[in-house]
Design an enzyme around this catalytic site. Structure first.
Site, PDB file in Angstrom:
ATOM      1  N   GLY A  36       0.811  -1.214   0.000  1.00 20.65           N
ATOM      2  CA  GLY A  36       0.000   0.000   0.000  1.00 20.65           C
ATOM      3  C   GLY A  36       0.843   1.263   0.000  1.00 20.65           C
ATOM      4  CG  ASP A  50      -9.319  -3.023   7.145  1.00 24.55           C
ATOM      5  OD1 ASP A  50      -8.946  -3.400   8.266  1.00 24.55           O
ATOM      6  OD2 ASP A  50     -10.200  -3.612   6.487  1.00 24.55           O
ATOM      7  CB  THR A  74      -1.833  -6.967   9.850  1.00 31.59           C
ATOM      8  OG1 THR A  74      -0.935  -6.450   8.845  1.00 31.59           O
ATOM      9  CG2 THR A  74      -2.572  -8.126   9.224  1.00 31.59           C
ATOM     10  CG  ASP A  75      -2.368  -5.813  15.499  1.00 29.63           C
ATOM     11  OD1 ASP A  75      -3.199  -4.937  15.777  1.00 29.63           O
ATOM     12  OD2 ASP A  75      -2.538  -7.029  15.752  1.00 29.63           O
TER      13      ASP A  75
END
Ligand code: SAM
Length: 281
Positions: A140, A157, A159-160
């Site tokens: 991204g 949106d 992952t951690d």
């Protein structure tokens, strides 16, 4: 995962959550992460990436609705939306409920997540087939660096904030978001939990203030994310998203007028959060 039980380790807090496992529907490793889809008698199907619960059939709508609808309902006619991460399609399913949206770019580094979601979570991935949606599988941060269009909303949106997702919380990435956003645009990203990750939440607010000039914070109760009192950080150039300017789109189960007006952190808690001498309320 041991016989009949999955134990999730929060990546930042000394806490473990245990889930009863009725069935392991699939399990493997993509080029980017380990994955499992399991069933639990309460939550239904659960997608796990690198040992962390990403979504469950039972409670995913709380998270996905809040990620998309709070920013989108604060603008009269948002048209261009970029979702980074979110390869399961849950955030996109909510974005495409808005008829005014003309283009959606969904950019998740891992095609396997999209494949799993289409196979095991059709009610989550359904928005991905909307003709306004372009699904891309790349990093991204790289996508945004090279993006030469403008967006009314950028959503992260991911992952951690560890491993390959860390770059999505860097000053440089936020700078690329700022360049891509229209003057009235909004950036919304997950920002962990006020109970467990207090300093992380503050760091994200500070980076947003530095880059965009303004930051805000709203929350939602998510049963399956570590700490549960889950945060969404908003970066903007002067006009935030506290005011809802359109009627609620059809189909939401949690998001509504009352939730929009009540979801922002009250001032007295926000000033404690931003006080650098504190690590808790
Ligand atoms: N709702 C979930 C949560 O907050 O736990 C996140 C769901 S979504 C499945 C997270 C996605 O972020 C994953 O599919 C992962 O591949 C993607 N991701 C992580 N880092 C990324 C990056 N640098 N660029 C694009 N996607 C990324």
């Amino acid at each position: 995962m041991s016989e009949g039980r999955f134990v999730e380790r929060d990546p930042y807090a000394p806490i473990q959550y245990g889930y009863q496992v009725d069935q392991v529907l699939c399990s493997g490793r993509s080029d980017f992460q380990e994955y499992q889809v399991i069933t639990n008698p309460f939550f239904g199907r659960i997608m796990i990436l690198d040992g962390v619960v990403q979504l469950t059939e039972r409670d995913e709508f709380f998270y996905h609705e809040m990620l998309a609808h709070v920013p989108l309902h604060s603008r009269p006619q948002p048209e261009n939306v970029i979702v980074i991460g979110g390869g399961d399609g849950g955030a996109v399913r909510e974005v495409v409920r808005h008829d005014c949206v003309k283009n959606v770019w969904l950019v998740d580094i891992d095609p396997e997540v999209t494949r799993l979601s289409k196979e095991y979570f059709p009610g989550v991935s359904c928005g991905l087939s909307d003709p306004r949606v372009r699904v891309l599988h790349e990093d991204g941060a790289a996508f945004l660096r090279n993006f030469d269009g403008r967006a009314d909303l950028v959503v992260v949106d991911s992952t951690d904030i560890v491993g390959m997702a860390k770059v999505l919380f860097s000053q440089q990435f936020f700078g690329d978001v700022n360049r891509v956003l229209t003057d009235d645009g909004l950036f919304v990203t997950l920002s962990e939990s006020l109970h467990f990750h207090f300093p992380i939440v503050r760091d994200v607010q500070n980076t947003m203030r530095d880059v965009f000039g303004h930051a805000d914070l709203y929350t939602a109760p998510i049963a399956t994310y570590g700490g549960n009192w889950w945060c969404f950080a908003v970066g903007h150039k002067g006009r935030g998203c506290r005011a809802k300017v359109r009627p609620t789109v059809a189909g939401t189960r949690y998001y509504c007028d009352e939730i929009h007006s009540g979801c922002f952190l009250p001032d007295f808690l926000y000033s404690r959060l931003m006080d650098p001498s504190r690590d808790r309320f």
